[in-house]
Write an enzyme that holds these catalytic residues in place. Structure first.
Site: not given
Length: 235
Positions: A69, A71, A166
C-alpha cells in the site's frame, strides 16, 4: 476535519457548493483514501468501473510478489497552507525496498487515483528502480464504503503473494496473505516497522512454499515487531 473546513468556508462564502469544495481540496481527500467522504464523492460525481483482471499477463521473474500500500504504509502526504503538498517517507523505506526487492517482485497497490499515486511514487523513485508494477483505484473493487484490493485479480497465484497495508479492510478477501501494520502519520522518526519486517520477509522467501503457511507460522513474531518501535533482530 474536512467537514469542519467545509462549514467554515461556507460560512465565509468562499465556496457555495460542496462539489466545488471537494474539487479544490481533492489532494487532501485522496489522502483519506478509505474514508466515507471520498467514496461518497466518487460515487455521486463519476462512474466507477474496475479494470478487468488479470492485471499482470506476464510471468514473474521472481518466485514471490510483495504488494505494498502507499498512503500511511510507505509514506504520509500532507497539505501545507492549503496549497502545497509534501511527502514524508516512512523510516528505513529505501533500505527496506533495496533488500526485499532482491527476493520479491514489488507491486504498489493504492486505492488513490492514478495521478495522485504517481506524483507520490515519483517522490520515492523517480528512476523507476524498485517497483515492477503500480495499481490504482481503478484496479480496486468497491465493497461498502471501501476500495478493496482483491489479490485474485492481480494475475499471480495466492500462494506467492504477500500484501502489506495499514487498513485490514483493504485486503479483506485474502486476510491470510496480509500483514496489517500501524499507520504512519509522518511524525514518528523512530518508526522501525519496515526495518523489523525485513528479516521475516526475507526468511519467508528463502524458506519457500506457500506464503500463507509461512505468515501463519510467523504471526506472533510479526505482531510483536510491528507493534514495537524497538529495533529487533530476527534471532
Amino acid at each position: 476535519r474536512l467537514l469542519l473546513n467545509y462549514y467554515l468556508q461556507l460560512k465565509t462564502k468562499k465556496y457555495e457548493d460542496l462539489n466545488i469544495f471537494f474539487q479544490k481540496n481533492i489532494l487532501q481527500i485522496e489522502n483519506e483514501e478509505g474514508s466515507l467522504i471520498a467514496s461518497l464523492y466518487l460515487r455521486n460525481n463519476s462512474p466507477f468501473t474496475s479494470l478487468p483482471p488479470p492485471y499482470i499477463k506476464t510471468t514473474n521473474k521472481k518466485k514471490y510478489s510483495l504488494v505494498l500500500d502507499l498512503d500511511e504504509t510507505l509514506v504520509n502526504f500532507k497539505i501545507k497552507n492549503g496549497k502545497e503538498g509534501y511527502v514524508r517517507l516512512r523510516p528505513f523505506l529505501f533500505g527496506f525496498l533495496e533488500e526485499v526487492s532482491q527476493f520479491y517482485e514489488l507491486i504498489i497497490f493504492s486505492s488513490a487515483t492514478e495521478a495522485y499515486a504517481n506524483s507520490v511514487i515519483e517522490a520515492i523513485e523517480h528512476d523507476k528502480k524498485y517497483f515492477d508494477y503500480v495499481f490504482y483505484r481503478q484496479h480496486t473493487i468497491i465493497v461498502g464504503n471501501d476500495f478493496v484490493k482483491d489479490l485474485t485479480r492481480i494475475g499471480r497465484p495466492l500462494n506467492s503473494i504477500i500484501i502489506i497495508d495499514n487498513m485490514p479492510q483493504n485486503f479483506r478477501f485474502q486476510k491470510e496473505n496480509g500483514i496489517c501494520i500501524k499507520p504512519f502519520w509522518g511524525q514518528d522518526s523512530n518508526d522501525k516497522t519496515l526495518y523489523n519486517l525485513m528479516p521475516i520477509l526475507i526468511d519467508i522467501a528463502k524458506i519457500g512454499g506457500d506464503v500463507r503457511v509461512s505468515l501463519s507460522k510467523y504471526k506472533e513474531e510479526i505482531i510483536g515487531k510491528i507493534s514495537s518501535n524497538i529495533l529487533k533482530n530476527k534471532n
